[in-house]
Design an enzyme around this catalytic site. Structure first.
Site, PDB file in Angstrom:
ATOM      1  N   GLY A  68       0.824  -1.201   0.000  1.00 37.28           N
ATOM      2  CA  GLY A  68       0.000   0.000   0.000  1.00 37.28           C
ATOM      3  C   GLY A  68       0.854   1.244   0.000  1.00 37.28           C
ATOM      4  N   PRO A  69       0.231   2.404  -0.164  1.00 36.74           N
ATOM      5  CG  PRO A  69      -1.280   3.944  -1.005  1.00 36.74           C
ATOM      6  CD  PRO A  69      -1.206   2.600  -0.365  1.00 36.74           C
ATOM      7  N   PRO A  70       2.605   4.857   1.203  1.00 36.94           N
ATOM      8  CG  PRO A  70       4.569   5.975   0.628  1.00 36.94           C
ATOM      9  CD  PRO A  70       3.277   5.497   0.052  1.00 36.94           C
ATOM     10  N   GLY A  71       2.320   5.592   4.686  1.00 33.41           N
ATOM     11  CA  GLY A  71       1.475   6.251   5.688  1.00 33.41           C
ATOM     12  C   GLY A  71       0.121   5.637   5.903  1.00 33.41           C
ATOM     13  CG  HIS A  92     -10.309  27.763 -10.617  1.00 38.77           C
ATOM     14  ND1 HIS A  92     -10.014  27.082 -11.761  1.00 38.77           N
ATOM     15  CD2 HIS A  92      -9.152  28.354 -10.210  1.00 38.77           C
ATOM     16  CE1 HIS A  92      -8.726  27.236 -12.062  1.00 38.77           C
ATOM     17  NE2 HIS A  92      -8.183  28.024 -11.133  1.00 38.77           N
ATOM     18  CD  GLU A 111      -7.978  30.736  -6.677  1.00 36.87           C
ATOM     19  OE1 GLU A 111      -8.660  29.699  -6.701  1.00 36.87           O
ATOM     20  OE2 GLU A 111      -6.755  30.740  -6.972  1.00 36.87           O
TER      21      GLU A 111
END
Length: 607
Positions: free
Chosen positions: A208-211, A433, A430
């Site tokens: 799995g991913p780190p952390g 968006h 902003e």
């Protein structure tokens, strides 16, 4: 460029060095040492000798051809003087009561001289060498195995305890816990499985991913099982000398078998388990270590109670040999937590701090979309630190929300003051968006808009939050997202008729999405369902590489440009058609600097 290595010196070179040191010791140090062992002889003039004779203060006297050696009456001090023609010298000495001797100062025997000149220096050098060796061994860990302890395993051993960690301390990984709960049950009741002929996997690989909590899950298994837990990193097996890593593996498994039933956890196993490509010049030490690990796993008996857990975030780089059945039989994915998992993880970490009773963990979990368990723990800790800075005794909802922004975009830059022109541009950017997202379907709701600069370099940002878990994206959703990303630049064009550098990150993300549509997701009529792009390091950023001809890459680039252009034009038209709301919202954000999604929607829906 070829590396030029320093040639090794022959052994005769070192023997010559030792011989030179011994000779220097004989000529420089030995005279001083011999002087300490023999009496000190003071040189006086002949008049002193005659005066001591007249005073009858001569004890022993030795007359040689070129000198006279004598002592005082108490024979404590030794003197010497030169020889002068004196016919009555012998008579005066006789009258003074002096005793004549042929040798007052005794010379050292050849054997003693040999011991002091050669044997003693050699013993001194051996002693110094032994002392230095002991100091090196202490620094290397104080182990008594070969090569200063490098062949001995230095795994951390937690016997009958893993700091109180159990499955209740690991949230958001229900599927992984279910897989590992069977291991715990086996360690508690092995007969239940052996009676039916079943056997537990010899090895379990956590990927799995780190952390995401792979190491914590391994400790939780040991905590639930209440068995000894050996923990070591894969990089600790790799040593400078070939064979030391394999020796460490043997020692580790020897200790594990002695304490069975137990759990052996090897973190970052890809350090020693990488694919063996067979090319010349490979790391022989790493390959020998891997071979020894495979041998030890094959040597396990079916019921010896030793379970091997390993963790990695690069499973694609592992050698096929350890992944075959009979070694690492089971692979347990430890993925990023979903919405419910993030909420549970936040509650687990919130138990360690004082939190306001009105905190809505569900909202925080939605805002922290894509965060790992370690990042969520960091968010909670940042919120506690912010509460301390603000002088509060507990953490509030505002602290947690701000801590998410700190993790995503960094701290607010209080000293960064934008000019009025720049502030207007950022406001329109902003709002562009946010307005494009609100006017399109299948877009995540706007949570917050701010134009306060952050330490990450962002002059502002728009935060969108999904209502729930979102696993799939349709072609229309991706196109709308690209349009939203380009809407910031589009707002600058519509209002100011020019562009700035503020859209660099938006351009990068829009291009990446458009390329993925063509090369990975098969959303192009021309290429249909043909993969043109490969993903490597799935859990470490997901690097991609094109696997097609140069002509095909050119076509892909043309299609990517067309997709981004088309969505850019769409966002420009959306903003031009809603120019009044664009100006009204940009002015509102310019004055407030930070507005919530609710405030944004109220102004947008107002008549």
């Amino acid at each position: 460029m070829n590396e030029v290595k320093t040639p090794k010196k022959p052994m005769i070179f070192y023997y010559i060095i030792v011989l030179i040191i011994l000779l220097l010791f004989n000529f420089l140090a030995m005279p001083s040492m011999l002087g300490l062992l023999q009496p000190r002889v003071s040189e006086v003039d002949y008049g002193t000798f005659m005066r001591m004779t007249e005073e009858k203060n001569i004890g022993y006297v030795q007359i040689q051809d070129n000198q006279i050696i004598f002592t005082d009456k108490n024979t404590e001090n030794f003197y010497k003087t030169g020889v002068i023609d004196d016919p009555r010298r012998a008579e005066r000495l006789y009258e003074s009561g002096a005793k004549f001797s042929q040798q007052i100062v005794k010379e050292m025997s050849p054997f003693v001289n040999f011991l002091l000149s050669w044997v003693l220096p050699i013993l001194i050098f051996i002693g110094i060498g032994q002392f230095i060796s002991r100091q090196i061994m202490k620094k290397a860990g104080g182990q008594n195995s070969m090569m200063f302890g490098m062949g001995k395993s230095n795994a951390k051993i937690y016997v009958k305890s893993t700091s109180g960690i159990d499955f209740s301390d690991v949230a958001g990984e229900d599927e992984a816990k279910e897989n590992l709960a069977e291991i715990v049950d086996y360690l508690h009741n092995p007969k239940k499985y052996s009676s039916i002929g079943a056997s537990m996997p010899k090895g379990i690989l956590l990927v799995g991913p780190p952390g995401t909590g792979k190491t914590m899950l391994a400790k939780a298994v040991a905590g639930e099982s209440n068995v000894p837990f050996f923990s070591i990193s894969g990089s600790e097996f790799v040593e400078m000398f070939v064979g030391m890593g394999a020796s460490k593996v043997r020692d580790l498994f020897k200790q594990a078998k002695e304490k069975a039933p137990c759990i052996v956890f090897i973190d970052e196993i890809d350090a020693i388990g990488k694919k063996r490509d067979g090319q010349y010049g490979g790391n022989d030490e790493r390959e020998q270590t891997l071979n020894q690990l495979l041998t030890e796993m094959d040597g396990f008996e079916g019921n010896n109670g030793v379970i091997i857990l390993a963790a990695t975030n690069r499973p694609e780089s592992l050698d096929p040999a350890p992944l075959r059945p009979g070694r690492f039989d089971r692979r347990v994915p430890v993925e990023l937590p979903d919405l419910k998992g993030r909420e549970e993880i936040l509650k687990v970490h919130a138990k360690k701090i004082k939190v306001d009773s009105n905190v809505d963990y569900s909202t925080i979990a939605r805002m922290a979309s894509g965060a790992s368990g370690a990042e969520l723990a960091n968010i909670v800790n940042e919120a506690a630190l912010r509460a301390v800075r603000e002088g509060r005794a507990y953490v509030t909802q505002e602290d947690l929300e701000e801590s998410i922004e700190v993790v995503i975009a960094g701290y607010q830059k209080k000293n960064a003051i934008l000019s009025d022109k720049e502030k207007q541009i950022v406001s329109y950017h902003e709002i562009g968006h946010a307005l494009a997202a609100a006017l399109q379907t299948h877009s995540a709701p706007v949570q917050k808009i701010t134009i306060i600069p952050r330490t990450s370099g962002a002059l502002g940002y728009t935060m969108q939050i999904e209502d729930g878990n979102h696993y799939l994206m349709s072609k229309e959703e991706i196109e709308n997202k690209i349009a939203t990303l380009t809407a910031g630049r589009a707002a600058e064009e519509v209002v100011f008729g020019s562009v700035t550098t503020g859209a660099s990150n938006d351009i990068e993300q829009a291009t990446k999405l458009a390329r993925a549509m063509i090369a990975r997701y098969g959303m192009s009529e021309e290429f249909d369902m043909v993969a043109m792009e490969n993903v490597t390091n799935q859990y470490l950023g997901g690097d991609t590489s094109l696997s097609c001809s140069a002509e095909t890459q050119t076509k892909i680039d043309e299609k990517v440009v067309n997709i981004v252009k088309e969505q850019h034009k769409k966002s420009v038209k959306l903003l031009e058609d809603n120019r009044t709301k664009l100006d009204e919202l940009a002015k509102y954000l310019y004055e407030k600097e930070t507005i919530t999604g609710e405030e944004f929607m109220n102004v947008l829906n107002a008549e």
